[in-house]
Design an enzyme around this catalytic site. Structure first.
Site, PDB file in Angstrom:
ATOM      1  N   GLY A   1       0.810  -1.219   0.000  1.00 48.30           N
ATOM      2  CA  GLY A   1       0.000   0.000   0.000  1.00 48.30           C
ATOM      3  C   GLY A   1       0.840   1.264   0.000  1.00 48.30           C
ATOM      4  O   GLY A   1       2.023   1.234  -0.323  1.00 48.30           O
TER       5      GLY A   1
ATOM      6  N   HIS B   1       2.271   4.456  -4.995  1.00 45.50           N
ATOM      7  CA  HIS B   1       2.877   5.581  -5.716  1.00 45.50           C
ATOM      8  C   HIS B   1       3.096   5.158  -7.168  1.00 45.50           C
ATOM      9  O   HIS B   1       2.693   4.051  -7.569  1.00 45.50           O
ATOM     10  CB  HIS B   1       4.188   5.996  -5.034  1.00 45.50           C
ATOM     11  CG  HIS B   1       5.136   4.860  -4.773  1.00 45.50           C
ATOM     12  ND1 HIS B   1       5.714   4.125  -5.784  1.00 45.50           N
ATOM     13  CD2 HIS B   1       5.576   4.307  -3.606  1.00 45.50           C
ATOM     14  CE1 HIS B   1       6.498   3.199  -5.268  1.00 45.50           C
ATOM     15  NE2 HIS B   1       6.427   3.265  -3.943  1.00 45.50           N
TER      16      HIS B   1
ATOM     17  N   HIS C   1       4.311   1.606  -7.954  1.00 44.22           N
ATOM     18  CA  HIS C   1       3.274   0.566  -7.921  1.00 44.22           C
ATOM     19  C   HIS C   1       2.387   0.659  -9.165  1.00 44.22           C
ATOM     20  O   HIS C   1       1.999  -0.351  -9.738  1.00 44.22           O
ATOM     21  CB  HIS C   1       2.382   0.747  -6.687  1.00 44.22           C
ATOM     22  CG  HIS C   1       3.093   0.629  -5.374  1.00 44.22           C
ATOM     23  ND1 HIS C   1       3.235   1.694  -4.517  1.00 44.22           N
ATOM     24  CD2 HIS C   1       3.693  -0.421  -4.752  1.00 44.22           C
ATOM     25  CE1 HIS C   1       3.870   1.308  -3.426  1.00 44.22           C
ATOM     26  NE2 HIS C   1       4.177   0.034  -3.542  1.00 44.22           N
TER      27      HIS C   1
ATOM     28  N   SER D   1       9.539   5.300  -3.271  1.00 40.68           N
ATOM     29  CA  SER D   1       9.360   4.323  -2.202  1.00 40.68           C
ATOM     30  C   SER D   1       8.340   4.883  -1.230  1.00 40.68           C
ATOM     31  O   SER D   1       8.297   6.097  -0.995  1.00 40.68           O
ATOM     32  CB  SER D   1      10.697   4.100  -1.478  1.00 40.68           C
ATOM     33  OG  SER D   1      10.467   3.520  -0.203  1.00 40.68           O
ATOM     34  N   SER D   2       7.524   3.997  -0.669  1.00 42.82           N
ATOM     35  CA  SER D   2       6.542   4.464   0.324  1.00 42.82           C
ATOM     36  C   SER D   2       7.263   5.137   1.478  1.00 42.82           C
ATOM     37  O   SER D   2       6.722   6.034   2.119  1.00 42.82           O
ATOM     38  CB  SER D   2       5.722   3.277   0.842  1.00 42.82           C
ATOM     39  OG  SER D   2       5.117   2.607  -0.239  1.00 42.82           O
TER      40      SER D   2
HETATM   41  P1  AMP Z   1       5.956  -2.382  -1.532  1.00 43.97           P
HETATM   42  O1  AMP Z   1       4.573  -1.843  -1.413  1.00 43.97           O
HETATM   43  O2  AMP Z   1       7.029  -1.404  -1.170  1.00 43.97           O
HETATM   44  O3  AMP Z   1       6.097  -3.729  -0.863  1.00 43.97           O
HETATM   45  O4  AMP Z   1       6.177  -2.661  -3.074  1.00 43.97           O
HETATM   46  C1  AMP Z   1       5.276  -3.437  -3.818  1.00 43.97           C
HETATM   47  C2  AMP Z   1       5.881  -3.710  -5.170  1.00 43.97           C
HETATM   48  O5  AMP Z   1       6.149  -2.476  -5.831  1.00 43.97           O
HETATM   49  C3  AMP Z   1       7.231  -4.442  -5.067  1.00 43.97           C
HETATM   50  O6  AMP Z   1       7.296  -5.403  -6.098  1.00 43.97           O
HETATM   51  C4  AMP Z   1       8.215  -3.342  -5.264  1.00 43.97           C
HETATM   52  O7  AMP Z   1       9.449  -3.772  -5.800  1.00 43.97           O
HETATM   53  C5  AMP Z   1       7.487  -2.451  -6.262  1.00 43.97           C
HETATM   54  N1  AMP Z   1       8.036  -1.095  -6.232  1.00 43.97           N
HETATM   55  C6  AMP Z   1       8.225  -0.310  -5.144  1.00 43.97           C
HETATM   56  N2  AMP Z   1       8.811   0.860  -5.497  1.00 43.97           N
HETATM   57  C7  AMP Z   1       8.995   0.798  -6.847  1.00 43.97           C
HETATM   58  C8  AMP Z   1       9.561   1.694  -7.806  1.00 43.97           C
HETATM   59  N3  AMP Z   1      10.062   2.881  -7.473  1.00 43.97           N
HETATM   60  N4  AMP Z   1       9.581   1.309  -9.105  1.00 43.97           N
HETATM   61  C9  AMP Z   1       9.080   0.096  -9.467  1.00 43.97           C
HETATM   62  N5  AMP Z   1       8.536  -0.789  -8.612  1.00 43.97           N
HETATM   63  C10 AMP Z   1       8.488  -0.438  -7.316  1.00 43.97           C
END
Ligand code: AMP
Length: 282
Positions: free
Chosen positions: A32, A35, A38, A186-187
C-alpha cells in the site's frame, strides 16, 4: 475508470477470481501507500492480462520488532482510487487476523539468495516476505506476478521460490520508477524531511557514478566501491549500510567485473532506510 471490486477475505477473493481462469490473470502484491512505482506494475499487468488483482497488505512477518511496522504509511482510500485509476479489476485487502492469525508454524526460506545484502541487515525479513508471497500465490493463483526491480533481491527470491516450488506463475520484473533527480520512489520516502530528501538523492547519484566507471572500463570491484563510498560520504547524515558489486541472479559478490553486474546499496538517511540498485553491462 470503473471502481475495482474490493475483497477482504480469502473466501471473497477466491470467489472473485473463480471466473477468471482460462485468461491470464496478473497479480501485483503491495504493502500500500501506492505511488507511481506501484502504478507502473499495475499498468504493465493491465497491458498483459485480462484480469488484474492488486493486494494491499502491510506484512507483519517481514518487519523485525525494532522496525517501522506500526508507523508504516497506510492510506487505504487513496490506494483504492489509485488502483482504480490504473484499471485494476480486484483489490484484495486481507486482514492480518485471517492471514497470520496468532502466528504461523510454517515458514518459507529461500536459502542463499536471502542471505546477503538486505538479508544480513534484516535477519528474518526475507523469510517473512517469502512466506506471505507463497500464501498470496496460493490464495490468488495468478498466471503472472509483477515485482519491482527496485527490490532486486526480493525479485530474485520470488523467481527462485516460484521455480523451486513449481508455481505455474510467470514472475515479471518491472523497471524502477524514479523522481526527476534519480531517487527511486518508495513508500518510505514520505518519512524524509526536506533536508533528508535533498541528501537522499546522493544514493542514485553514487550508483550512477559507480556504474559509469564500469562503463568506462573499470573492472575492479574495490575501485568501484571506493568511488561509491566517496560519493555517499559527502552527503551529510547519510550512513552506508552496505554496497555490493555482485552477480545479478545469485547476488554473489564479484572482485573482477566481467559481464552483467548488479550494484546494490542500502543507506540510512536519518531514521529512514533506503535501498536502490543499478544493473550495468561493461
Ligand atoms: P511495496 O509496497 O514497497 O512492498 O512494493 C510493492 C511492489 O512495488 C514491489 O514489487 C516493489 O518492488 C514495487 N516497487 C516499489 N517501489 C517501486 C519503484 N520505485 N519502481 C518500481 N517498482 C516499485
Amino acid at each position: 475508470m470503473s471502481d475495482p471490486q474490493i475483497t477482504r477475505t480469502i473466501a471473497e477473493i477466491r470467489r472473485a477470481t473463480a471466473d477468471c481462469k482460462g485468461a491470464p490473470m496478473g497479480f501485483v502484491p503491495t504493502m500500500g501507500a501506492l505511488h507511481a512505482g506501484h502504478v507502473s506494475l499495475m499498468e504493465r499487468a493491465r497491458s498483459e492480462c485480462k484480469t488484474v488483482v492488486v493486494s494491499i497488505f502491510v506484512n507483519p512477518l517481514q518487519f523485525s520488532p525494532e522496525e517501522d511496522f506500526g508507523g508504516y504509511p497506510r492510506d487505504l482510500e487513496a490506494d483504492i482510487v489509485r488502483a482504480g485509476e490504473a484499471r485494476a479489476d480486484i483489490v484484495f485487502l486481507p486482514s492480518s487476523e485471517e492471514l497470520i492469525g496468532d502466528g504461523l508454524l510454517t515458514s518459507v526460506t529461500v536459502a542463499k539468495v536471502s542471505e546477503s545484502l538486505c538479508g544480513l541487515q534484516r535477519p528474518g525479513h526475507f523469510t517473512g516476505v517469502a512466506t506471505t508471497i507463497v500464501k498470496l500465490f496460493n490464495i490468488v493463483c495468478p498466471d503472472r506476478a509483477y515485482f519491482g526491480e527496485k527490490d532486486w533481491q526480493q525479485l530474485q527470491l520470488v523467481r527462485r521460490l516460484a521455480t523451486d516450488l513449481d508455481y505455474p506463475i510467470e514472475i515479471i520484473g518491472v523497471e524502477t520508477v524514479r523522481e526527476a533527480d534519480g531517487l527511486a520512489l518508495s513508500s518510505r520516502n514520505r518519512y524524509l524531511s526536506a533536508s533528508e530528501r535533498e541528501t537522499a538523492k546522493r544514493l542514485p547519484l553514487a550508483l550512477r557514478t559507480a556504474a559509469s566507471m564500469i562503463k568506462a572500463g573499470e573492472t575492479g570491484a574495490r575501485e568501484v566501491t571506493r568511488s561509491f563510498r566517496k560519493t555517499i560520504a559527502t552527503g551529510p547524515g547519510l550512513k552506508l549500510e552496505y554496497f555490493s558489486v555482485c552477480l545479478p541472479d545469485t547476488l554473489e559478490p564479484v572482485d573482477a567485473i566481467q559481464g552483467r553486474t548488479l550494484l546494490a546499496a542500502a543507506v540510512k538517511v536519518g531514521k529512514t532506510r533506503l535501498i536502490d540498485n543499478i544493473l550495468v553491462s561493461p
